[in-house]
Motif scaffolding. Structure first.
Motif, PDB file in Angstrom:
ATOM      1  N   ARG A  10      56.072   5.614  11.167  1.00  0.00           N
ATOM      2  CA  ARG A  10      55.300   6.652  11.429  1.00  0.00           C
ATOM      3  C   ARG A  10      53.819   6.358  11.740  1.00  0.00           C
ATOM      4  NH1 ARG A  10      56.492  12.038  11.967  1.00  0.00           N
ATOM      5  NH2 ARG A  10      58.402  11.832  10.895  1.00  0.00           N
ATOM      6  N   LEU A  11      53.161   6.909  12.700  1.00  0.00           N
ATOM      7  CA  LEU A  11      52.025   6.723  12.741  1.00  0.00           C
ATOM      8  C   LEU A  11      50.936   7.470  11.959  1.00  0.00           C
ATOM      9  CD1 LEU A  11      52.085   7.017  16.832  1.00  0.00           C
ATOM     10  CD2 LEU A  11      51.869   4.936  15.543  1.00  0.00           C
ATOM     11  N   LYS A  12      49.933   6.850  11.335  1.00  0.00           N
ATOM     12  CA  LYS A  12      48.945   7.611  10.418  1.00  0.00           C
ATOM     13  C   LYS A  12      48.272   8.411  11.318  1.00  0.00           C
ATOM     14  CE  LYS A  12      49.194   4.452   6.444  1.00  0.00           C
ATOM     15  NZ  LYS A  12      48.374   3.883   5.537  1.00  0.00           N
ATOM     16  N   ASP A  13      47.674   9.447  10.426  1.00  0.00           N
ATOM     17  CA  ASP A  13      46.900  10.422  11.241  1.00  0.00           C
ATOM     18  C   ASP A  13      45.588   9.597  11.897  1.00  0.00           C
ATOM     19  OD1 ASP A  13      48.417  12.610  10.141  1.00  0.00           O
ATOM     20  OD2 ASP A  13      47.081  12.837   8.486  1.00  0.00           O
ATOM     21  N   GLY A  14      45.274  10.074  13.047  1.00  0.00           N
ATOM     22  CA  GLY A  14      44.357   9.636  13.971  1.00  0.00           C
ATOM     23  C   GLY A  14      44.871   8.521  14.648  1.00  0.00           C
ATOM     24  N   VAL A  15      45.955   7.887  14.594  1.00  0.00           N
ATOM     25  CA  VAL A  15      46.699   6.700  15.396  1.00  0.00           C
ATOM     26  C   VAL A  15      47.493   7.246  16.438  1.00  0.00           C
ATOM     27  CG1 VAL A  15      47.718   4.481  15.136  1.00  0.00           C
ATOM     28  CG2 VAL A  15      46.378   5.308  13.339  1.00  0.00           C
ATOM     29  N   SER A  16      47.272   6.784  17.759  1.00  0.00           N
ATOM     30  CA  SER A  16      48.077   7.130  18.784  1.00  0.00           C
ATOM     31  C   SER A  16      48.997   5.975  19.175  1.00  0.00           C
ATOM     32  CB  SER A  16      47.417   7.642  20.129  1.00  0.00           C
ATOM     33  OG  SER A  16      48.018   7.667  21.041  1.00  0.00           O
ATOM     34  N   ALA A  17      50.181   6.211  19.835  1.00  0.00           N
ATOM     35  CA  ALA A  17      50.928   5.213  20.299  1.00  0.00           C
ATOM     36  C   ALA A  17      50.367   4.426  21.423  1.00  0.00           C
ATOM     37  CB  ALA A  17      52.300   5.800  20.611  1.00  0.00           C
ATOM     38  N   SER A  18      49.473   5.199  21.960  1.00  0.00           N
ATOM     39  CA  SER A  18      48.794   4.291  23.217  1.00  0.00           C
ATOM     40  C   SER A  18      47.717   3.519  22.681  1.00  0.00           C
ATOM     41  CB  SER A  18      48.533   5.415  24.249  1.00  0.00           C
ATOM     42  OG  SER A  18      47.466   6.372  23.571  1.00  0.00           O
ATOM     43  N   ASP A  19      47.161   3.483  21.579  1.00  0.00           N
ATOM     44  CA  ASP A  19      45.960   2.762  21.086  1.00  0.00           C
ATOM     45  C   ASP A  19      46.172   1.318  21.289  1.00  0.00           C
ATOM     46  OD1 ASP A  19      45.128   5.100  20.266  1.00  0.00           O
ATOM     47  OD2 ASP A  19      45.213   4.593  18.038  1.00  0.00           O
ATOM     48  N   ASP A 197      59.471   2.450  26.014  1.00  0.00           N
ATOM     49  CA  ASP A 197      58.818   1.190  25.817  1.00  0.00           C
ATOM     50  C   ASP A 197      57.380   1.388  25.624  1.00  0.00           C
ATOM     51  OD1 ASP A 197      57.559  -1.489  26.051  1.00  0.00           O
ATOM     52  OD2 ASP A 197      59.479  -2.274  26.663  1.00  0.00           O
ATOM     53  N   MET A 198      56.637   0.994  24.701  1.00  0.00           N
ATOM     54  CA  MET A 198      55.210   1.301  24.625  1.00  0.00           C
ATOM     55  C   MET A 198      54.546   0.360  25.392  1.00  0.00           C
ATOM     56  SD  MET A 198      55.355   1.833  20.564  1.00  0.00           S
ATOM     57  CE  MET A 198      53.574   1.718  20.189  1.00  0.00           C
ATOM     58  N   GLU A 199      54.864  -0.904  25.654  1.00  0.00           N
ATOM     59  CA  GLU A 199      54.126  -1.850  26.221  1.00  0.00           C
ATOM     60  C   GLU A 199      54.013  -1.570  27.565  1.00  0.00           C
ATOM     61  OE1 GLU A 199      53.981  -6.032  23.773  1.00  0.00           O
ATOM     62  OE2 GLU A 199      56.124  -5.303  24.127  1.00  0.00           O
ATOM     63  N   ARG A 200      55.480  -1.259  28.161  1.00  0.00           N
ATOM     64  CA  ARG A 200      55.604  -0.662  29.536  1.00  0.00           C
ATOM     65  C   ARG A 200      54.643   0.353  29.861  1.00  0.00           C
ATOM     66  NH1 ARG A 200      61.390   0.983  31.041  1.00  0.00           N
ATOM     67  NH2 ARG A 200      61.748  -1.479  30.429  1.00  0.00           N
ATOM     68  N   ILE A 201      54.515   1.392  29.080  1.00  0.00           N
ATOM     69  CA  ILE A 201      53.593   2.397  29.163  1.00  0.00           C
ATOM     70  C   ILE A 201      52.397   2.246  29.252  1.00  0.00           C
ATOM     71  CG2 ILE A 201      52.852   4.644  28.005  1.00  0.00           C
ATOM     72  CD1 ILE A 201      55.608   5.073  26.960  1.00  0.00           C
ATOM     73  N   ALA A 202      51.975   1.231  28.534  1.00  0.00           N
ATOM     74  CA  ALA A 202      50.607   0.654  28.504  1.00  0.00           C
ATOM     75  C   ALA A 202      49.958  -0.110  29.713  1.00  0.00           C
ATOM     76  CB  ALA A 202      50.164  -0.257  27.301  1.00  0.00           C
ATOM     77  N   LYS A 203      51.009  -0.902  30.284  1.00  0.00           N
ATOM     78  CA  LYS A 203      50.949  -1.593  31.670  1.00  0.00           C
ATOM     79  C   LYS A 203      50.923  -0.633  32.747  1.00  0.00           C
ATOM     80  CE  LYS A 203      52.934  -5.255  34.416  1.00  0.00           C
ATOM     81  NZ  LYS A 203      53.965  -6.298  34.334  1.00  0.00           N
ATOM     82  N   THR A 204      51.793   0.472  32.721  1.00  0.00           N
ATOM     83  CA  THR A 204      51.715   1.450  33.822  1.00  0.00           C
ATOM     84  C   THR A 204      50.320   2.198  33.956  1.00  0.00           C
ATOM     85  OG1 THR A 204      54.005   1.765  33.803  1.00  0.00           O
ATOM     86  CG2 THR A 204      53.101   3.254  34.831  1.00  0.00           C
ATOM     87  N   SER A 205      49.892   2.484  32.685  1.00  0.00           N
ATOM     88  CA  SER A 205      48.648   3.156  32.780  1.00  0.00           C
ATOM     89  C   SER A 205      47.477   2.449  33.168  1.00  0.00           C
ATOM     90  CB  SER A 205      48.412   3.759  31.016  1.00  0.00           C
ATOM     91  OG  SER A 205      48.154   2.799  30.189  1.00  0.00           O
ATOM     92  N   GLN A 206      47.547   0.983  33.204  1.00  0.00           N
ATOM     93  CA  GLN A 206      46.609   0.246  33.365  1.00  0.00           C
ATOM     94  C   GLN A 206      46.338  -0.059  35.160  1.00  0.00           C
ATOM     95  OE1 GLN A 206      46.768  -3.032  30.837  1.00  0.00           O
ATOM     96  NE2 GLN A 206      46.227  -2.058  29.192  1.00  0.00           N
ATOM     97  N   GLU A 207      47.382   0.411  35.473  1.00  0.00           N
ATOM     98  CA  GLU A 207      47.714  -0.125  37.120  1.00  0.00           C
ATOM     99  C   GLU A 207      46.900   1.182  37.795  1.00  0.00           C
ATOM    100  OE1 GLU A 207      51.958  -0.436  37.821  1.00  0.00           O
ATOM    101  OE2 GLU A 207      52.045  -2.299  36.854  1.00  0.00           O
TER     102      GLU A 207
END
Length: 207
Positions: A10-19, A197-207
């Motif tokens: 579980r992500l701690k407070d203030g941490v996002s999966a997209s960080d 998939d978190m890495e796929r989401i991150a890659k897509t957001s950078q395109e």
């Protein structure tokens, strides 16, 4: 036999999966452990992260968790993630999972004992082709948890879908089949989550 590790955090407070910092931490751990892990963020509860990785054996993972190396390798995650649970299932390779699917459903099915296990197997085997057709072209992977508590049986299923809604629509349709719907009579409980998939989401957001 190679072993799939499924770990929920579980992500701690203030941490996002997209960080970026979180993905960097997770990928660093992966490179050290050489587990070829994948990182998934839960759709229903975005504070949950699933790590899926392959170990040579269950004993190899247990040995790592009991070693001083654990703190050295995983210590970097302590400011970002809280541990929830971990389980294992035999799997030949991480690529067997439906990693290419936009959404992966992760199902934990807690079986009643005795004849309920046989009945579960019968129903799943009977309807396996229907499920495979519905999820095509994504893989369907199922198996038994092999580190359950004594006397407990837990089945695991990983399926790929175009969306969470597609899975829910399939489930609703299959409940019209009395035989398929009766599989739930063999459960003490169940937990189904959908994740991306978190890495796929991150890659897509950078395109």
């Amino acid at each position: 036999m190679p072993m799939l590790e499924v770990c929920r955090l579980r992500l701690k407070d203030g941490v996002s999966a997209s960080d970026d910092a979180l993905l960097k931490t997770l990928s660093t751990v992966r490179s050290v452990l050489k587990t070829n892990s994948r990182f998934y963020n839960c759709i229903e509860d975005p504070s949950l992260v699933y790590i899926l990785g392959i170990w040579p054996t269950l004993e190899a993972h247990k040995a790592f968790l009991a070693s001083p190396e654990k703190e050295k390798v995983l210590g970097s995650q302590e400011d970002q993630l809280d541990f929830q649970w971990i389980l294992h299932m035999e799997l030949d390779d991480i690529s067997s999972l439906p990693l290419d699917a936009p959404v992966m459903a992760i199902a934990r099915l807690f079986l009643k004992g005795g004849q309920h296990i046989e009945e579960y197997d019968r129903i799943v085997n009977k309807h396996r082709a229907t499920l495979a057709d519905a999820t095509e072209p994504y893989n369907v992977v199922e198996g038994w948890r092999n580190d359950s508590e004594p006397g407990k049986r837990e089945a695991l299923m990983f399926t790929g879908w175009a969306s969470m809604e597609a899975h829910k629509a399939f489930t609703a349709k299959m409940r019209e089949d009395e035989d398929y719907a009766s599989v739930r009579n063999n459960y003490e409980g169940m937990e189904v989550r959908h994740a991306r998939d978190m890495e796929r989401i991150a890659k897509t957001s950078q395109e």
